[in-house]
Design a protein around this motif. Structure first.
Motif, PDB file in Angstrom:
ATOM      1  N   PRO A  95       0.915  -1.242   0.042  1.00 28.33           N
ATOM      2  CA  PRO A  95      -0.006   0.031  -0.024  1.00 28.33           C
ATOM      3  C   PRO A  95       0.815   1.346  -0.079  1.00 28.33           C
ATOM      4  O   PRO A  95       0.406   2.300  -0.432  1.00 28.33           O
ATOM      5  N   ASP A 171     -12.849  -0.974  -1.094  1.00 26.37           N
ATOM      6  CA  ASP A 171     -12.071  -0.330  -0.094  1.00 26.37           C
ATOM      7  C   ASP A 171     -10.708  -0.020  -1.055  1.00 26.37           C
ATOM      8  O   ASP A 171      -9.956   0.966  -1.160  1.00 26.37           O
ATOM      9  N   SER A 175      -8.649   3.139  -2.455  1.00 29.80           N
ATOM     10  CA  SER A 175      -7.060   3.507  -2.137  1.00 29.80           C
ATOM     11  C   SER A 175      -6.659   3.584  -3.617  1.00 29.80           C
ATOM     12  O   SER A 175      -5.683   4.481  -3.479  1.00 29.80           O
ATOM     13  N   SER A 179      -4.977   7.403  -4.636  1.00 27.56           N
ATOM     14  CA  SER A 179      -3.559   7.509  -4.905  1.00 27.56           C
ATOM     15  C   SER A 179      -3.378   8.329  -6.510  1.00 27.56           C
ATOM     16  O   SER A 179      -2.736   9.106  -6.648  1.00 27.56           O
ATOM     17  N   ALA A 247      -4.064   4.288   2.427  1.00 29.11           N
ATOM     18  CA  ALA A 247      -3.899   3.128   1.483  1.00 29.11           C
ATOM     19  C   ALA A 247      -3.921   1.976   2.475  1.00 29.11           C
ATOM     20  O   ALA A 247      -4.688   0.878   2.146  1.00 29.11           O
ATOM     21  N   LEU A 250      -7.101   1.199   4.410  1.00 28.75           N
ATOM     22  CA  LEU A 250      -8.138   0.767   3.375  1.00 28.75           C
ATOM     23  C   LEU A 250      -7.905  -0.559   2.901  1.00 28.75           C
ATOM     24  O   LEU A 250      -9.262  -1.295   2.763  1.00 28.75           O
TER      25      LEU A 250
END
Length: 286
Positions: A95, A171, A175, A179, A247, A250
């Protein structure tokens, strides 16, 4: 004696994709929303054709996620999570690498803009009745597409190495979207650098001075609790840490509200400051 003029592939793509020029280019203020969207679409096609003519320009997107994931998981994973426990580190670092992908790919926008000016492509755009901002927005759209490819490869490698989604697919998509929003805001910084610096090498050099402290002084690769106090303070305010934490929350579960709102706030602030400056600088150069 007649003169034969040759066109580079970039000029050919620009001519084919962009709208025809009139005798007196219209000002940007006279172009409506529909016209702007049409120009952006034509320029996105031009930039896509440019990638098709130069497939090597996709090497960073295709190989950077693979190399970085393998490198950090197997070099730092044992030291941070314990020897033989790299699988746990995968869920921590992947992430975070989503945030890193956006920043590294954003750097390519600045060098691309600078290169277009050097090759004379912008001279062609100058003679066309198009909104100046549409040239930059088209680059943003294409680079976001490249970013999505890089994140898809990153997640694929992560799943192979043991990444698990502990929340939901929604989720995960959130994320990725977060981003993309933050990466798009960073692109305006590098576009401004590309319009300000004289060479693409200078853009890359300045970009690295920005990238290195932000990337390694963040929570992307290691928990801030392992860092000295002064570095923890820097990490807390680092926007890459906010995106990495958002991230991570999530995907792995946990509190995300603060990190998400901080990431959105940083994205809005960066865009609000650098986008007008970049568009103004672009108008001055064209």
């Amino acid at each position: 004696m007649s003169t034969v003029t040759t066109k580079s592939p970039n000029d050919t793509a620009a001519t084919a994709a962009a709208p025809a020029a009139g005798p007196h280019p219209a000002g940007e203020g006279r172009i409506g929303l529909r016209g702007n969207l049409r120009h952006i679409g034509a320029l996105v096609r031009r930039n896509t054709l440019q990638i098709k003519q130069d497939p090597e320009s996709m090497f960073d997107v295709l190989f950077m996620p693979i190399i970085f994931t393998l490198l950090f998981v197997f070099v730092f994973g044992g030291a941070i999570s314990g020897k033989g426990n790299q699988a746990a580190y995968v869920n921590y670092v992947v992430p975070g690498l989503m945030a890193m992908m956006g920043m590294n790919i954003a750097m390519a926008v600045g060098t691309g803009v600078n290169d277009d000016f050097k090759k004379g492509v912008m001279d062609r755009f100058r003679s066309m009745p198009i909104a100046r901002s549409s040239v930059l927005l088209a680059k943003i759209v294409v680079e976001i597409g490249r970013m999505m490819v890089a994140i898809a490869i990153l997640l694929t490698v992560g799943f192979i190495l043991g990444l698990s989604i502990k929340t939901s697919v929604l989720d995960l998509l959130l994320s990725i979207g977060l981003s993309a929003v933050f990466g798009a805001s960073l692109m305006w910084i590098f576009i401004l650098l590309g319009l300000t610096m004289k060479t693409a090498q200078a853009v890359q050099g300045m970009a690295m001075l920005v990238l290195m402290p932000l990337q390694f002084g963040s929570s992307i690769f290691a928990p801030p609790s392992t860092m000295p106090g002064w570095l923890q303070s820097f990490t807390d305010y680092n926007p890459l840490s906010n995106l990495a934490d958002a991230a991570r929350g999530l995907i792995n579960g946990g509190p995300v509200a603060h990190s998400v709102w901080m990431t959105l706030a940083w994205s809005f602030a960066i865009t609000a400051v650098t986008m007008p400056l970049a568009v103004r600088k672009f108008r001055q150069k064209t």
